[in-house]
Motif scaffolding. Structure first.
Motif, PDB file in Angstrom:
ATOM      1  N   SER A 290       0.800  -1.222   0.000  1.00 15.76           N
ATOM      2  CA  SER A 290       0.000   0.000   0.000  1.00 15.76           C
ATOM      3  C   SER A 290       0.837   1.280   0.000  1.00 15.76           C
ATOM      4  CB  SER A 290      -0.938   0.021   1.212  1.00 15.76           C
ATOM      5  OG  SER A 290      -0.193  -0.015   2.426  1.00 15.76           O
ATOM      6  N   LYS A 291       2.024   1.241   0.615  1.00 19.29           N
ATOM      7  CA  LYS A 291       2.831   2.456   0.729  1.00 19.29           C
ATOM      8  C   LYS A 291       4.261   2.292   0.211  1.00 19.29           C
ATOM      9  CE  LYS A 291       0.243   3.832   4.866  1.00 19.29           C
ATOM     10  NZ  LYS A 291      -0.570   4.869   4.201  1.00 19.29           N
ATOM     11  N   ASP A 292       4.566   1.115  -0.348  1.00 20.82           N
ATOM     12  CA  ASP A 292       5.924   0.858  -0.820  1.00 20.82           C
ATOM     13  C   ASP A 292       6.929   1.098   0.305  1.00 20.82           C
ATOM     14  OD1 ASP A 292       7.950   0.168  -2.570  1.00 20.82           O
ATOM     15  OD2 ASP A 292       8.203   2.211  -3.323  1.00 20.82           O
ATOM     16  N   LEU A 293       6.591   0.616   1.489  1.00 19.05           N
ATOM     17  CA  LEU A 293       7.386   0.910   2.672  1.00 19.05           C
ATOM     18  C   LEU A 293       7.500  -0.327   3.568  1.00 19.05           C
ATOM     19  CD1 LEU A 293       8.748   3.222   4.403  1.00 19.05           C
ATOM     20  CD2 LEU A 293       6.545   3.407   5.568  1.00 19.05           C
ATOM     21  N   VAL A 294       8.714  -0.630   3.977  1.00 16.14           N
ATOM     22  CA  VAL A 294       8.963  -1.688   4.952  1.00 16.14           C
ATOM     23  C   VAL A 294       9.587  -1.033   6.179  1.00 16.14           C
ATOM     24  CG1 VAL A 294      10.304  -3.763   5.482  1.00 16.14           C
ATOM     25  CG2 VAL A 294       9.226  -3.500   3.236  1.00 16.14           C
ATOM     26  N   LEU A 295       8.978  -1.256   7.326  1.00 17.43           N
ATOM     27  CA  LEU A 295       9.471  -0.686   8.576  1.00 17.43           C
ATOM     28  C   LEU A 295      10.448  -1.668   9.212  1.00 17.43           C
ATOM     29  CD1 LEU A 295       6.097   0.712   9.968  1.00 17.43           C
ATOM     30  CD2 LEU A 295       7.924   1.987   8.804  1.00 17.43           C
ATOM     31  N   VAL A 296      11.510  -1.134   9.769  1.00 13.92           N
ATOM     32  CA  VAL A 296      12.573  -1.959  10.346  1.00 13.92           C
ATOM     33  C   VAL A 296      12.763  -1.580  11.811  1.00 13.92           C
ATOM     34  CG1 VAL A 296      14.968  -2.731  10.100  1.00 13.92           C
ATOM     35  CG2 VAL A 296      13.704  -1.902   8.083  1.00 13.92           C
ATOM     36  N   ARG A 297      12.817  -2.585  12.661  1.00 10.49           N
ATOM     37  CA  ARG A 297      13.031  -2.341  14.088  1.00 10.49           C
ATOM     38  C   ARG A 297      14.165  -3.230  14.590  1.00 10.49           C
ATOM     39  NH1 ARG A 297       9.422  -1.600  19.284  1.00 10.49           N
ATOM     40  NH2 ARG A 297      10.409  -3.035  20.745  1.00 10.49           N
ATOM     41  N   GLY A 298      15.129  -2.615  15.259  1.00  8.69           N
ATOM     42  CA  GLY A 298      16.219  -3.357  15.862  1.00  8.69           C
ATOM     43  C   GLY A 298      16.126  -3.309  17.376  1.00  8.69           C
ATOM     44  N   ASP A 299      16.408  -4.428  18.015  1.00 12.60           N
ATOM     45  CA  ASP A 299      16.405  -4.506  19.477  1.00 12.60           C
ATOM     46  C   ASP A 299      17.798  -4.898  19.954  1.00 12.60           C
ATOM     47  OD1 ASP A 299      13.435  -4.403  20.647  1.00 12.60           O
ATOM     48  OD2 ASP A 299      13.377  -5.427  18.706  1.00 12.60           O
ATOM     49  N   ILE A 300      18.391  -4.071  20.783  1.00 12.01           N
ATOM     50  CA  ILE A 300      19.686  -4.395  21.358  1.00 12.01           C
ATOM     51  C   ILE A 300      19.449  -5.309  22.553  1.00 12.01           C
ATOM     52  CG2 ILE A 300      21.773  -3.481  22.426  1.00 12.01           C
ATOM     53  CD1 ILE A 300      21.234  -0.854  20.953  1.00 12.01           C
ATOM     54  N   VAL A 301      19.964  -6.510  22.466  1.00 13.46           N
ATOM     55  CA  VAL A 301      19.735  -7.499  23.515  1.00 13.46           C
ATOM     56  C   VAL A 301      20.628  -7.216  24.719  1.00 13.46           C
ATOM     57  CG1 VAL A 301      19.743  -9.959  24.065  1.00 13.46           C
ATOM     58  CG2 VAL A 301      19.099  -9.201  21.769  1.00 13.46           C
ATOM     59  N   PHE A 302      21.901  -6.964  24.456  1.00 17.65           N
ATOM     60  CA  PHE A 302      22.848  -6.691  25.534  1.00 17.65           C
ATOM     61  C   PHE A 302      23.444  -5.295  25.364  1.00 17.65           C
ATOM     62  CE2 PHE A 302      23.177 -11.402  25.225  1.00 17.65           C
ATOM     63  CZ  PHE A 302      22.683 -11.692  26.488  1.00 17.65           C
TER      64      PHE A 302
END
Length: 252
Positions: free
Chosen positions: A187-199
């Protein structure tokens, strides 16, 4: 959800340097500038021979993000669903640029890394990583660098210290996990990216941002990707010095 990231990689020997600069036109993060940092540093590089293990062990099943418990018993990594992070109905009424801005602003100061990319780039990333899941990236700290081991199984990516992986094998824990959300790809030609720092004791926010951008660049840039292919498919021909020169890091 990552069910299992298991595969074998052959012996990899690190030696001479060959220039490898990618064509910038084939890689570009959209809506936000690529991450940059001049403060990425740690652990002096001891020897090229020990930089990559003789045999990569199989990754075990993944535990939860925060406990990062790897074990033979299956306990899957469960990233947060997108509708638990943002209001999906309100998001539908925003343009791609507005949504990317909201996404970035939401994650500021929360201990997470946010980014976005065009759907076409994500498809390329997904396609290339399906056959070349592994790579190594030097993270510069102080007067030297430590080698990070990257695994991709779209829509997820894991990054951990290579020394931890060598020492602990299936018990090694990821330092940094990344999830790609494709709900707005069509729909928006968009992929959202999320990173989680574990340590947080092992990886700072700026380092995580740099690793995310750099790892993606090796998959999305045509010239850089040749190194990824060599690492996964032509292990005898792979030379770690090529990666150092590509990233303009000194060969220690």
């Amino acid at each position: 959800m990552i069910r299992s990231l298991s595969s074998r990689a052959s012996k990899r020997i690190l030696s001479s340097v060959i220039p490898c600069y990618g064509n910038a036109s084939s890689f570009s993060m959209v809506l936000r500038q690529p991450y940059r940092s001049s403060t990425l540093r740690q652990i002096f590089y001891k020897s090229q021979r020990n930089a990559i293990p003789c045999d990569f062990l199989k990754w075990g099943s993944l535990g939860s993000i925060r406990t990062s418990k790897f074990a033979s018993g299956f306990s899957p990594l469960k990233p947060k669903p997108l509708d638990s992070i943002i209001d999906m109905e309100r998001a539908k009424n925003k343009s791609a640029e507005e949504l990317a801005d909201v996404w970035d602003d939401y994650h500021l100061g929360r201990g997470h890394i946010a980014a976005s990319m065009k759907a076409k780039l994500y498809k390329l990333f997904e396609q290339r990583s399906s056959s070349c899941r592994y790579f190594v990236i030097p993270l510069w700290r102080g007067s030297g660098y430590t080698t990070m081991f990257v695994q991709v199984q779209a829509p997820h990516m894991l990054i951990t210290g290579l020394e931890d992986y060598k020492a602990r094998g299936t018990q090694a824990s990821p330092y940094f996990t990344v999830s790609y959300y494709t709900e707005f790809a069509e729909s928006k030609d968009l992929v959202l990216v999320r990173g989680d720092i574990v340590f947080t004791s092992k990886l700072a926010d700026l380092e995580a941002k740099w690793l995310l951008d750099t790892a993606q660049s090796f998959y999305l840039n045509d010239v850089r990707y040749k190194l990824v292919e060599r690492f996964n498919r032509e292990t005898r021909e792979f030379e770690f010095k090529d990666v150092l020169q590509t990233l303009e890091m000194p060969i220690l």
